[in-house]
Design an enzyme around this catalytic site. Structure first.
Site, PDB file in Angstrom:
ATOM      1  N   ILE A  77     -40.239  22.203 103.874  1.00 46.72           N
ATOM      2  CA  ILE A  77     -38.933  22.282 103.200  1.00 46.72           C
ATOM      3  C   ILE A  77     -37.863  21.920 104.222  1.00 46.72           C
ATOM      4  O   ILE A  77     -36.862  21.295 103.932  1.00 46.72           O
ATOM      5  CB  ILE A  77     -38.583  23.729 102.742  1.00 46.72           C
ATOM      6  N   LEU A  86     -37.441  24.132 116.745  1.00 46.44           N
ATOM      7  CA  LEU A  86     -38.373  25.175 117.150  1.00 46.44           C
ATOM      8  C   LEU A  86     -39.516  25.378 116.167  1.00 46.44           C
ATOM      9  O   LEU A  86     -40.565  25.866 116.527  1.00 46.44           O
ATOM     10  CB  LEU A  86     -37.634  26.500 117.367  1.00 46.44           C
ATOM     11  N   GLN A 110     -40.985  24.736 111.651  1.00 47.63           N
ATOM     12  CA  GLN A 110     -40.723  24.168 110.324  1.00 47.63           C
ATOM     13  C   GLN A 110     -41.173  25.134 109.238  1.00 47.63           C
ATOM     14  O   GLN A 110     -42.036  25.978 109.454  1.00 47.63           O
ATOM     15  CB  GLN A 110     -41.332  22.780 110.175  1.00 47.63           C
ATOM     16  N   ASP A 166     -25.603  33.020 113.939  1.00 47.94           N
ATOM     17  CA  ASP A 166     -25.671  31.576 113.718  1.00 47.94           C
ATOM     18  C   ASP A 166     -25.394  31.251 112.241  1.00 47.94           C
ATOM     19  O   ASP A 166     -26.271  30.737 111.544  1.00 47.94           O
ATOM     20  CB  ASP A 166     -27.083  31.123 114.124  1.00 47.94           C
TER      21      ASP A 166
HETATM   22  N1  LIG Z   1     -37.392  32.742 102.564  1.00 43.56           N
HETATM   23  C1  LIG Z   1     -37.001  31.511 102.282  1.00 43.56           C
HETATM   24  N2  LIG Z   1     -36.949  31.074 101.013  1.00 43.56           N
HETATM   25  C2  LIG Z   1     -36.560  29.814 100.718  1.00 43.56           C
HETATM   26  N3  LIG Z   1     -36.211  28.909 101.636  1.00 43.56           N
HETATM   27  C3  LIG Z   1     -36.228  29.282 102.921  1.00 43.56           C
HETATM   28  C4  LIG Z   1     -36.630  30.594 103.320  1.00 43.56           C
HETATM   29  N4  LIG Z   1     -36.543  30.677 104.653  1.00 43.56           N
HETATM   30  C5  LIG Z   1     -36.110  29.489 105.086  1.00 43.56           C
HETATM   31  N5  LIG Z   1     -35.906  28.649 104.063  1.00 43.56           N
HETATM   32  C6  LIG Z   1     -35.410  27.257 104.131  1.00 43.56           C
HETATM   33  O1  LIG Z   1     -35.751  26.711 105.372  1.00 43.56           O
HETATM   34  C7  LIG Z   1     -34.581  26.354 106.111  1.00 43.56           C
HETATM   35  C8  LIG Z   1     -34.796  26.596 107.587  1.00 43.56           C
HETATM   36  O2  LIG Z   1     -35.072  27.956 107.807  1.00 43.56           O
HETATM   37  P1  LIG Z   1     -34.690  28.679 109.160  1.00 43.56           P
HETATM   38  O3  LIG Z   1     -33.240  28.470 109.402  1.00 43.56           O
HETATM   39  O4  LIG Z   1     -35.197  30.056 109.125  1.00 43.56           O
HETATM   40  O5  LIG Z   1     -35.522  27.796 110.179  1.00 43.56           O
HETATM   41  P2  LIG Z   1     -35.187  27.446 111.705  1.00 43.56           P
HETATM   42  O6  LIG Z   1     -36.400  26.764 112.231  1.00 43.56           O
HETATM   43  O7  LIG Z   1     -34.734  28.654 112.415  1.00 43.56           O
HETATM   44  O8  LIG Z   1     -34.005  26.405 111.561  1.00 43.56           O
HETATM   45  P3  LIG Z   1     -32.624  26.321 112.381  1.00 43.56           P
HETATM   46  O9  LIG Z   1     -32.935  26.625 113.819  1.00 43.56           O
HETATM   47  O10 LIG Z   1     -32.153  24.910 112.169  1.00 43.56           O
HETATM   48  O11 LIG Z   1     -31.667  27.312 111.762  1.00 43.56           O
HETATM   49  C9  LIG Z   1     -33.466  27.186 105.496  1.00 43.56           C
HETATM   50  O12 LIG Z   1     -32.224  26.550 105.652  1.00 43.56           O
HETATM   51  C10 LIG Z   1     -33.899  27.255 104.046  1.00 43.56           C
HETATM   52  O13 LIG Z   1     -33.509  26.089 103.354  1.00 43.56           O
END
Ligand SMILES: Nc1ncnc2c1ncn2[C@@H]1O[C@H](COP(=O)(O)OP(=O)(O)OP(=O)(O)O)[C@@H](O)[C@H]1O
Length: 566
Positions: free
Chosen positions: A143, A148, A150, A300
């Site tokens: 998605i 770090l 996906q 953030d």
């Molecule tokens: N529980 C969830 N339900 C639905 N979609 C989700 C969920 N968790 C994350 N996502 C989707 O995945 C995306 C990325 O999640 P998250 O920010 O936790 O990842 P990340 O690797 O830490 O990304 P970043 O460092 O860019 O913030 C979110 O913006 C959201 O669209």
């Protein structure tokens, strides 16, 4: 049905750090090469001869902007560690000029996703079972993909839909190598006579390391999500995905799947019949609650991490970076806010010292004066009409190049506020964070200390008490001062502009005499060389004398200007 697709489409070797045979030595050279190029660039910035056609402020700014774009692209090429460090520095307008900070804020995690085979391997290593054993279905296309990790959508055998966050392979090893190299760079910076002066680079490095290691520890992220969920238990207008601990490990985080419309997709929000104004206020309120009530906040809040459910509730994602504020600090934050509202620089300085935002020095006069100047000149609008980003920009302007530094928590709060203000303004152009903040802060302070009654009266009472205690303390302070005078411990610093000008004039005259002597020596040598038929040497000697002559003329003109000042 279990969906499985072997995909090689994600394989991307465009970035060196993503290649299997990328050696530690090569990385060492790549990183140091970047640092030296950066320092050479900074050094050139200071040399007026490096600006064709003369230096102007516009040219300096344009050069810095160009450099900032180059820095952003290079950090992106250097990979996850540097992308994250860059993103962290994008909150440090107190350390770097605004052109760099603005560009770093645009640093997006534009890195290739890793393959589905790797996802399967990590899940098996971490959870001890294969993906088909654990999940009924698993979408091989993520998605979202970031530097770090996906996120993949999947269904458990129980029928529950989940979001599975998988960490990028080899991240720990890459962090270890990069952070060891960065430690060397930090030590070099700290010992550098110019870069190291007045800056605690080693402290900043430690802070970065702590945040980075925490971000790749998904168990901590899961615990943060749980705490955040608990804090918003009573607010049904905020949704936080539940952690599925059975399917969670240090590198795999499984959350309840909570889809939503991203808060920055304005058309989609409108199409769903949601009120943009109300959402902006809700966002601000959710944040104030985190900061002032819970002291535990999402550090953030970029638009990607906030979404909205079809019935208008806010969804928060990504709990890797959280800030914590202790109760005492919350009170100081309020005091700073009051100080700013009353344009009282003394109060602002005192509360900033107590916050640890600035270090007390022998003479706080210059800091207090610059804050008072800012309060008097920049904040001429009513408090409610101020923008948070303008206030933080002004604070950073003062902090930049001063021998104090803001602690990370403080800059996190400022950044969270500014980002949120941007999100709010996008939703509702009329949105004003301060307007929402003021009554809310009042309510929290009154409710928080319910027995104490009216907050304003409390504040006034507190200030009155402060005034009287200062008055009572006055004889003691006078006595101390007199004692110091008697002991000869008192240092009096005076500054006379006239004396300074006179001294400068004297040293210019001295310099002029030296130049005149050099010119005569070279002219004499030129004559002697010419007599002895050394034509070229004579010409060179004459040129040197001519050059010195120009410098001497400029000096004389300068002296003339000093004379006119008296
Ligand atoms: N529980 C969830 N339900 C639905 N979609 C989700 C969920 N968790 C994350 N996502 C989707 O995945 C995306 C990325 O999640 P998250 O920010 O936790 O990842 P990340 O690797 O830490 O990304 P970043 O460092 O860019 O913030 C979110 O913006 C959201 O669209």
């Amino acid at each position: 049905m279990y969906r499985k697709r072997r995909s090689t489409a994600y394989k991307d070797n465009a970035y060196r750090w993503n290649r299997e045979n990328y050696s530690r030595t090569r990385r060492f050279f790549d990183i140091w090469f970047f640092v030296f190029s950066l320092m050479a660039g900074f050094w050139l910035n200071k040399k007026s001869w490096s600006y064709p056609g003369g230096v102007t402020e516009e040219k300096r700014i344009a050069r810095r902007k160009e450099q900032a774009v180059w820095i952003r692209n290079t950090l992106l090429e250097l990979g996850p560690t540097f992308i994250k460090v860059g993103q962290l520095f994008s909150t440090r307008a107190d350390l770097f000029p605004s052109e760099y900070v603005d560009e770093l804020a645009k640093l997006q995690d534009k890195v290739p996703a890793f393959s589905y085979e790797q996802v399967e391997r990590i899940i098996e290593q971490e959870l001890g079972k294969t993906t088909p054993e654990l999940f009924h279905s698993f979408d091989p296309i993520p998605i979202a993909a970031a530097s770090l990790g996906q996120v993949h959508k999947a269904t458990l055998h129980s029928g529950e839909t989940v979001a599975v966050k998988v960490q990028r392979p080899g991240l720990k090893k890459l962090f270890e190598i990069d952070l060891a190299i960065l430690k060397g760079i930090t030590r070099y910076f700290q010992s550098h006579p110019e870069i190291g002066r007045g800056r605690d680079w080693l402290g900043i490095y430690d802070e970065c390391c702590r945040i980075l290691w925490e971000e790749i520890e998904y168990l901590t992220e899961g615990r943060n999500a749980d705490t955040f969920r608990r804090n918003f238990r009573a607010q049904d207008w905020v949704k936080v995905p539940r952690v599925n601990w059975r399917y969670t490990s240090p590198r795999v985080l499984t959350l309840e799947y909570v889809p939503g419309i991203k808060i920055s997709h304005y058309e989609a929000l409108e199409a769903a019949g949601l009120d943009r104004r109300a959402l902006a206020r809700q966002g601000a309120e959710a944040y104030l609650r985190q900061l002032l009530n819970d002291g535990f906040f999402h550090a953030d809040p970029h638009p990607g991490n906030i979404a909205v459910t079809p019935d208008g509730a806010l969804i928060f994602y990504d709990f890797g970076m959280m800030g914590q504020i202790k109760t005492g600090v919350r009170e100081q934050l309020m005091k700073t806010l009051f100080g700013i509202a009353q344009k009282d620089a003394g109060q602002v300085v005192t509360s900033l010292i107590e916050l640890g935002a600035i270090a007390p020095t022998d003479d706080m006069g210059p800091v207090r004066r610059s804050i008072q100047y800012m309060l008097d000149h920049f904040m001429d609008k009513p408090f409610e009409n101020q923008s948070v980003s303008a206030i933080s920009d002004d604070l950073y302007e003062i902090a930049y190049n001063q021998p104090f530094r803001f602690p990370a928590t403080f800059t996190f709060v400022m950044r969270a506020f500014s980002t949120l203000e941007g999100v709010g303004k996008g939703l509702d152009p009329e949105f004003n964070f301060m307007e929402v903040a003021k009554p809310f802060a009042m309510e929290i302070m009154t409710n928080g200390n319910g027995s104490q009654g009216n907050t304003f009266l409390n504040e006034l009472g507190r200030q009155a008490a402060q005034v009287s205690s200062t008055a009572l303390g006055l004889p003691r302070r006078l006595e101390d001062t007199l004692e110091k005078l008697e002991r000869g411990d008192m240092r009096v610093r005076t500054r006379s502009i006239e004396t300074e000008r006179l001294l400068r004039r004297q040293s210019s005259i001295q310099l002029g005499t030296i130049y005149a002597l050099i010119i005569s020596a070279f002219t004499l040598s030129a004559t002697l060389l010419l007599i002895n038929h050394y034509l070229w040497l004579a010409v060179i000697s004459l040129l040197v004398a001519g050059g010195m002559g120009v410098v001497l003329t400029r000096l004389i003109l300068q002296l003339d200007r000093y004379d006119k000042m008296f």
